[in-house]
Design an enzyme around this catalytic site. Structure first.
Site, mmCIF file in Angstrom:
data_model
loop_
_atom_site.group_PDB
_atom_site.id
_atom_site.type_symbol
_atom_site.label_atom_id
_atom_site.label_comp_id
_atom_site.label_asym_id
_atom_site.label_seq_id
_atom_site.Cartn_x
_atom_site.Cartn_y
_atom_site.Cartn_z
ATOM 1 N N HIS A 70 -4.461 -5.293 4.342
ATOM 2 C CA HIS A 70 -3.365 -4.338 4.516
ATOM 3 C C HIS A 70 -2.043 -5.098 4.538
ATOM 4 O O HIS A 70 -1.934 -6.169 5.127
ATOM 5 C CB HIS A 70 -3.550 -3.552 5.815
ATOM 6 C CG HIS A 70 -2.622 -2.381 5.944
ATOM 7 N ND1 HIS A 70 -1.320 -2.513 6.378
ATOM 8 C CD2 HIS A 70 -2.802 -1.056 5.674
ATOM 9 C CE1 HIS A 70 -0.737 -1.327 6.388
ATOM 10 N NE2 HIS A 70 -1.608 -0.427 5.959
ATOM 11 N N GLU A 81 0.712 -4.704 6.092
ATOM 12 C CA GLU A 81 1.276 -5.005 7.408
ATOM 13 C C GLU A 81 0.591 -6.215 8.035
ATOM 14 O O GLU A 81 1.249 -7.077 8.636
ATOM 15 C CB GLU A 81 1.149 -3.790 8.332
ATOM 16 C CG GLU A 81 1.801 -4.001 9.684
ATOM 17 C CD GLU A 81 1.593 -2.839 10.634
ATOM 18 O OE1 GLU A 81 1.497 -3.087 11.858
ATOM 19 O OE2 GLU A 81 1.536 -1.677 10.164
ATOM 20 N N THR A 122 0.014 -1.493 13.450
ATOM 21 C CA THR A 122 0.604 -0.338 14.138
ATOM 22 C C THR A 122 -0.038 0.995 13.774
ATOM 23 O O THR A 122 0.187 1.991 14.467
ATOM 24 C CB THR A 122 2.108 -0.241 13.843
ATOM 25 O OG1 THR A 122 2.306 0.006 12.439
ATOM 26 C CG2 THR A 122 2.842 -1.510 14.248
ATOM 27 N N CYS A 147 7.470 9.740 10.058
ATOM 28 C CA CYS A 147 7.898 9.124 11.305
ATOM 29 C C CYS A 147 9.274 8.500 11.073
ATOM 30 O O CYS A 147 9.774 8.455 9.942
ATOM 31 C CB CYS A 147 6.900 8.059 11.748
ATOM 32 S SG CYS A 147 6.770 6.667 10.577
ATOM 33 N N HIS A 177 3.225 4.248 1.899
ATOM 34 C CA HIS A 177 1.986 4.550 1.187
ATOM 35 C C HIS A 177 1.845 6.054 0.934
ATOM 36 O O HIS A 177 1.122 6.762 1.633
ATOM 37 C CB HIS A 177 0.787 4.021 1.963
ATOM 38 C CG HIS A 177 0.649 2.537 1.903
ATOM 39 N ND1 HIS A 177 -0.033 1.799 2.850
ATOM 40 C CD2 HIS A 177 1.111 1.641 1.000
ATOM 41 C CE1 HIS A 177 0.020 0.516 2.523
ATOM 42 N NE2 HIS A 177 0.703 0.399 1.409
ATOM 43 N N SER A 182 3.609 9.082 6.456
ATOM 44 C CA SER A 182 4.403 8.786 5.261
ATOM 45 C C SER A 182 4.447 9.973 4.300
ATOM 46 O O SER A 182 4.742 9.815 3.115
ATOM 47 C CB SER A 182 3.836 7.552 4.546
ATOM 48 O OG SER A 182 2.451 7.686 4.324
ATOM 49 N N HIS A 207 6.256 -1.782 5.638
ATOM 50 C CA HIS A 207 5.113 -2.473 6.229
ATOM 51 C C HIS A 207 5.444 -3.896 6.665
ATOM 52 O O HIS A 207 4.672 -4.511 7.391
ATOM 53 C CB HIS A 207 3.946 -2.501 5.235
ATOM 54 C CG HIS A 207 3.639 -1.164 4.657
ATOM 55 N ND1 HIS A 207 4.021 -0.794 3.380
ATOM 56 C CD2 HIS A 207 3.025 -0.080 5.194
ATOM 57 C CE1 HIS A 207 3.639 0.458 3.152
ATOM 58 N NE2 HIS A 207 3.042 0.912 4.237
ATOM 59 N N CYS A 243 9.774 -1.341 9.186
ATOM 60 C CA CYS A 243 9.850 -0.475 10.364
ATOM 61 C C CYS A 243 10.142 -1.330 11.597
ATOM 62 O O CYS A 243 9.482 -2.366 11.807
ATOM 63 C CB CYS A 243 8.531 0.278 10.553
ATOM 64 S SG CYS A 243 8.457 1.210 12.109
#
Length: 342
Positions: free
Chosen positions: A130, A132, A170, A18, A47, A273, A80, A102
């Site tokens: 996680h 993020e 996200t 992405c 990741h 990713s 992240h 991001c």
């Protein structure tokens, strides 16, 4: 028609990198070109095992904590995102930092700060531990409560049920997130939604493509690492869409030939990713096993691109200006010389 002749591959589009991942990986590569090795990266930049190993070979050093970076060096923050305290750690350690978060994650961070400033209780839908989620929670730890799926809703407590908002990680499954939101609204009817969808466009598009091919696939192979949330979600989405079987693999060599027994249609996709070279490896493996016919299943067209982190853009512009300066001086001298002759 024989079973062998009917064998085919449904290849999801979009898949793989992405815009946020592409930006983060390029940021590390540009930093290595600009400053030379080593360049330190806090946590995996994205990741994916292959990406991390490739960048390590080029001179990137991945660390778990900011304190591991020697004073005076460069540290890059992963896609992240990180909590404000991490930026402070970098300053105390006299580190030059490049923030490769991001932009879509940054948007969620800003939403968290805004709602915290307005004294909302923020229900952050995501997976505990996680990176993020840790980064977003760090923006407003006194206002944020993690909700890890629909089953966790019953444990949520808020100060004022009329002043509650939800945000999300996200990279979640769209369907599971909305299931969690619906459960939260059952408890808090006045629950406020974020101004725009937090689940990123790339995650949604990849899940939509898998849904489209899942019902036709006997087997879905998702290329991605086990610690990649969006890749793991693709396996779950494939099974939910009707695929008879689905597996996550980092490399083609991890595919088990027994998975192909009785299979005529294989769906292939990759997490956000994952570089395309790994998908190509899977397609080559499948072709060697009789699955040569590849049909693309397109769910959306993607054209989004993000600019490099501002710290890197600034230094790159300075380098470009320095390189251009001798040429400019030479042009000026030539023009001056020509004028004097005339």
């Amino acid at each position: 028609m024989t079973a062998t002749a009917a064998r085919r591959v449904l290849l999801a589009a979009p898949r793989g990198y992405c815009a946020g991942v592409d930006r983060a990986v390029i940021a590390v590569e540009k930093a290595l070109e600009q400053y030379g090795a080593p360049v330190y990266v806090r946590h995996e930049i994205v990741h994916n095992k292959y990406v991390v190993k490739t960048l390590e070979k080029k001179g990137a050093i991945f660390v778990d904590e900011t304190e591991e970076v020697p004073e005076g060096n460069i540290v890059i923050f992963s896609a992240h995102g990180v909590a404000p305290v991490v930026h402070e750690e970098a300053k105390r350690g006299r580190l030059a930092s490049i923030d490769a978060t991001c932009p879509l994650v940054t948007k969620v961070h800003k939403e968290a700060v805004r709602f915290a400033n307005e004294d909302y209780d923020i229900l952050l839908i995501g997976h505990e531990g996680h990176e993020e989620v840790i980064g977003t929670s760090g923006e407003a730890p006194d206002h944020i409560t993690l909700v890890d799926g629909p089953d966790d809703v019953k444990n949520v407590e808020v100060r004022d049920p009329d002043k509650v908002v939800w945000l999300s990680q996200t990279t979640l499954s769209v369907d599971e997130t909305m299931e969690t939101v619906d459960a939260l609204k059952g408890r808090f009817p006045n629950l406020l939604s974020p101004p725009s969808d937090d689940i990123c466009y790339a995650t949604q598009n990849r899940q939509t493509a898998v849904k489209q091919m899942g019902a036709e696939a006997d087997l879905v192979i998702v290329v991605g690492s086990k610690n990649s949330s969006n890749s793991v979600r693709l396996v779950e989405v494939a099974l939910g869409a009707g695929a008879k079987d689905a597996h996550l693999v980092d490399y083609a060599e991890e595919i088990d030939a027994t998975w192909l027994e009785g299979v005529s249609t294989v769906g292939v996709t990759s997490g956000a990713s994952v570089p395309e070279i790994l998908v190509e490896g899977v397609l080559e493996w499948l072709a060697r096993h009789g699955f040569e016919d590849v049909e693309t299943v397109t769910a959306a067209e993607e054209s989004i691109a993000f600019s490099l982190p501002k710290e890197l853009r600034r230094d790159l512009r300075a380098e470009a200006a320095a390189l251009a300066a001798p040429s400019s001086r030479a042009d000026a001298e030539a023009e001056s010389s020509g004028s004097s002759r005339s």
